[in-house]
Design a protein around this motif. Structure first.
Motif, mmCIF file in Angstrom:
data_model
loop_
_atom_site.group_PDB
_atom_site.id
_atom_site.type_symbol
_atom_site.label_atom_id
_atom_site.label_comp_id
_atom_site.label_asym_id
_atom_site.label_seq_id
_atom_site.Cartn_x
_atom_site.Cartn_y
_atom_site.Cartn_z
ATOM 1 N N ASP A 1 -85.212 -123.730 49.040
ATOM 2 C CA ASP A 1 -84.714 -123.343 47.716
ATOM 3 C C ASP A 1 -83.487 -122.449 47.885
ATOM 4 N N PRO A 2 -82.436 -122.708 47.091
ATOM 5 C CA PRO A 2 -81.223 -121.892 47.228
ATOM 6 C C PRO A 2 -81.454 -120.446 46.780
ATOM 7 N N LEU A 3 -80.826 -119.509 47.475
ATOM 8 C CA LEU A 3 -80.960 -118.097 47.097
ATOM 9 C C LEU A 3 -79.608 -117.553 46.630
ATOM 10 N N ILE A 4 -78.596 -117.578 47.488
ATOM 11 C CA ILE A 4 -77.273 -117.068 47.098
ATOM 12 C C ILE A 4 -76.177 -117.587 48.020
ATOM 13 N N LEU A 5 -75.015 -117.875 47.408
ATOM 14 C CA LEU A 5 -73.821 -118.237 48.183
ATOM 15 C C LEU A 5 -73.189 -116.947 48.703
ATOM 16 N N LEU A 6 -72.848 -116.927 49.975
ATOM 17 C CA LEU A 6 -72.308 -115.712 50.605
ATOM 18 C C LEU A 6 -70.819 -115.883 50.906
ATOM 19 N N PRO A 7 -70.190 -114.849 51.481
ATOM 20 C CA PRO A 7 -68.758 -114.953 51.792
ATOM 21 C C PRO A 7 -68.419 -116.108 52.726
ATOM 22 N N SER A 8 -67.160 -116.556 52.579
ATOM 23 C CA SER A 8 -66.671 -117.650 53.437
ATOM 24 C C SER A 8 -65.463 -117.158 54.219
ATOM 25 N N ASN A 9 -65.113 -117.885 55.248
ATOM 26 C CA ASN A 9 -63.876 -117.550 55.947
ATOM 27 C C ASN A 9 -63.253 -118.782 56.570
ATOM 28 N N PRO A 10 -61.912 -118.776 56.614
ATOM 29 C CA PRO A 10 -61.249 -119.918 57.253
ATOM 30 C C PRO A 10 -61.457 -119.825 58.753
ATOM 31 N N MET A 11 -61.131 -120.885 59.437
ATOM 32 C CA MET A 11 -61.184 -120.874 60.902
ATOM 33 C C MET A 11 -59.818 -120.394 61.402
ATOM 34 N N VAL A 12 -59.810 -119.855 62.610
ATOM 35 C CA VAL A 12 -58.540 -119.462 63.245
ATOM 36 C C VAL A 12 -58.527 -120.051 64.652
ATOM 37 N N ILE A 13 -57.382 -120.629 65.009
ATOM 38 C CA ILE A 13 -57.238 -121.205 66.355
ATOM 39 C C ILE A 13 -56.832 -120.058 67.278
ATOM 40 N N VAL A 14 -57.695 -119.735 68.239
ATOM 41 C CA VAL A 14 -57.407 -118.632 69.160
ATOM 42 C C VAL A 14 -57.497 -119.108 70.609
ATOM 43 N N SER A 15 -56.762 -118.421 71.474
ATOM 44 C CA SER A 15 -56.814 -118.765 72.902
ATOM 45 C C SER A 15 -56.868 -117.505 73.748
ATOM 46 N N LYS A 16 -57.163 -117.702 75.031
ATOM 47 C CA LYS A 16 -57.081 -116.574 75.968
ATOM 48 C C LYS A 16 -55.602 -116.202 76.089
ATOM 49 N N ASN A 17 -55.329 -114.947 76.412
ATOM 50 C CA ASN A 17 -53.923 -114.500 76.476
ATOM 51 C C ASN A 17 -53.146 -115.203 77.583
ATOM 52 N N ALA A 18 -53.833 -115.635 78.614
ATOM 53 C CA ALA A 18 -53.132 -116.225 79.778
ATOM 54 C C ALA A 18 -52.577 -117.614 79.492
ATOM 55 N N LEU A 19 -52.968 -118.210 78.351
ATOM 56 C CA LEU A 19 -52.482 -119.566 78.063
ATOM 57 C C LEU A 19 -50.971 -119.533 77.835
ATOM 58 N N PRO A 20 -50.198 -120.473 78.428
ATOM 59 C CA PRO A 20 -48.729 -120.401 78.314
ATOM 60 C C PRO A 20 -48.197 -120.584 76.892
ATOM 61 N N ALA A 21 -48.926 -121.341 76.059
ATOM 62 C CA ALA A 21 -48.391 -121.673 74.723
ATOM 63 C C ALA A 21 -48.234 -120.417 73.867
#
Ligand code: MLT
Length: 323
Positions: free
Chosen positions: A113-133
């Motif tokens: 049974d539904p109770l409550i809709l909670l906060p949402s968030n977009p996704m973020v593309i993240v990488s390790k700092n050592a990546l050259p891009a």
């Protein structure tokens, strides 16, 4: 005679039910979280549980039940007693995507049974700092040779980070191996340590590490920038138009939980989301709180059905299989 007895019993059960509701809660309440401690789902559940404790006067215990993209935890919640003392925390992945990936022993739309809709968030593309891009265009153009060794962390098939990573691969042709973790909390730890290359993560999970400069952020999967991190471009600005994905979260209870118990839990959750200290904490992580009129059980019920109808054909067509 039989009919009168049945009537008496129904009245008795209703009376007992509402008597229970009147004294609800009389013991701790468990929020069952389908991923590891320290991750985005765990963080929201803990902030909410702590504030709901103040309203309802009973502790909210967090139970992290990991496995199968979160479907193990949901199964446990479905089988729990419908008395308000077990709450299922979930999101677009655990309560929608999984319905098109795993041979579930329960019905995501009918057994909760539904109770409550909670906060949402977009996704973020993240990488390790050592990546050259240095930016998203460079990442997308990353030389094939490296791609064969590249790795992206997920929280298992059907998780937000998994579906987002598959979506990114399909849209860009980028190739990387998907490395499943018990949650994106532990995946992020390995990203900071440079053990994996990428995560398409919930903004709320990566926000602190992005601010600390211990990982690199390329873009948010939304049409608008994050108020909490206005320097991160949108995917449209960064060269990947249309890669939009927002992960919404919510709470459910086992089917048959008394309506007045649901009303009490919903009111306490709404009060928590309206608390300025709570909303500031969630907003600072990049989470967007739904408007009050969308915080009713009925709204979540309708939204859940609509999202299942939208995503199940897409996920099935993508042929995504349990790991
Ligand atoms: C987590 O809490 O680990 C996440 O919600 C996992 C995911 O779905 O990406």
């Amino acid at each position: 005679m039989k009919h009168i007895v049945a009537l008496v019993f129904t009245a008795l059960a209703a009376a007992l039910g509402s008597a229970a509701a009147q004294t609800f809660p009389s013991r701790p309440i468990t929020i069952n979280v389908p991923f590891a401690a320290g991750g985005p789902s765990d963080a929201i559940a803990r902030v909410l549980g702590e504030r709901m404790r103040q309203t309802l006067g009973q502790p909210f215990l967090i139970e992290n039940v990991v496995g199968a993209g979160g479907s193990t935890a949901v199964g446990r919640a479905v089988r729990a007693a419908p008395d308000g003392y077990t709450i299922s925390f979930g999101h677009l992945g655990t309560h929608v995507f999984n319905g098109a990936i795993y041979p579930l022993q329960y019905d995501l739309l009918a057994d909760l049974d539904p109770l409550i809709l909670l906060p949402s968030n977009p996704m973020v593309i993240v990488s390790k700092n050592a990546l050259p891009a240095k930016d998203l265009r460079e990442l997308i153009g990353w030389p094939n040779a490296n791609q064969d060794k590249a790795t992206a962390g997920t929280a298992g098939a059907g998780s937000g980070a998994h579906i987002a990573a598959v979506y990114l691969q399909n849209l860009t042709g980028l190739r990387f191996a998907l490395v499943p973790y018990r949650g994106t909390g532990p995946a992020l730890t390995d990203l900071v340590a440079g053990q994996i290359d990428l995560i398409v993560d919930q903004a709320s999970n990566s926000m602190q590490q992005i601010r600390a400069g211990s990982i690199r952020a390329y873009a948010v999967s939304d049409k608008k920038r994050l108020a909490a991190a206005p320097d991160i471009p949108t995917v449209d600005e960064a060269g990947l138009p249309g890669f939009h994905m927002t992960l919404w979260n919510a709470l459910w209870v086992p089917k048959g939980t008394p309506k007045d118990v649901i009303a009490k839990l919903n009111a306490a959750a709404m009060e928590a989301l309206a608390d300025p200290a709570v909303s500031k904490r969630l907003n600072d992580l990049g989470l967007e709180i739904p408007p009050r009129e969308q915080q009713t059980p009925e709204t979540l019920g309708a939204w859940h059905k609509a999202e299942a109808a939208k995503w199940w054909p897409i996920i099935k067509a993508a042929g995504i299989k349990p790991e």
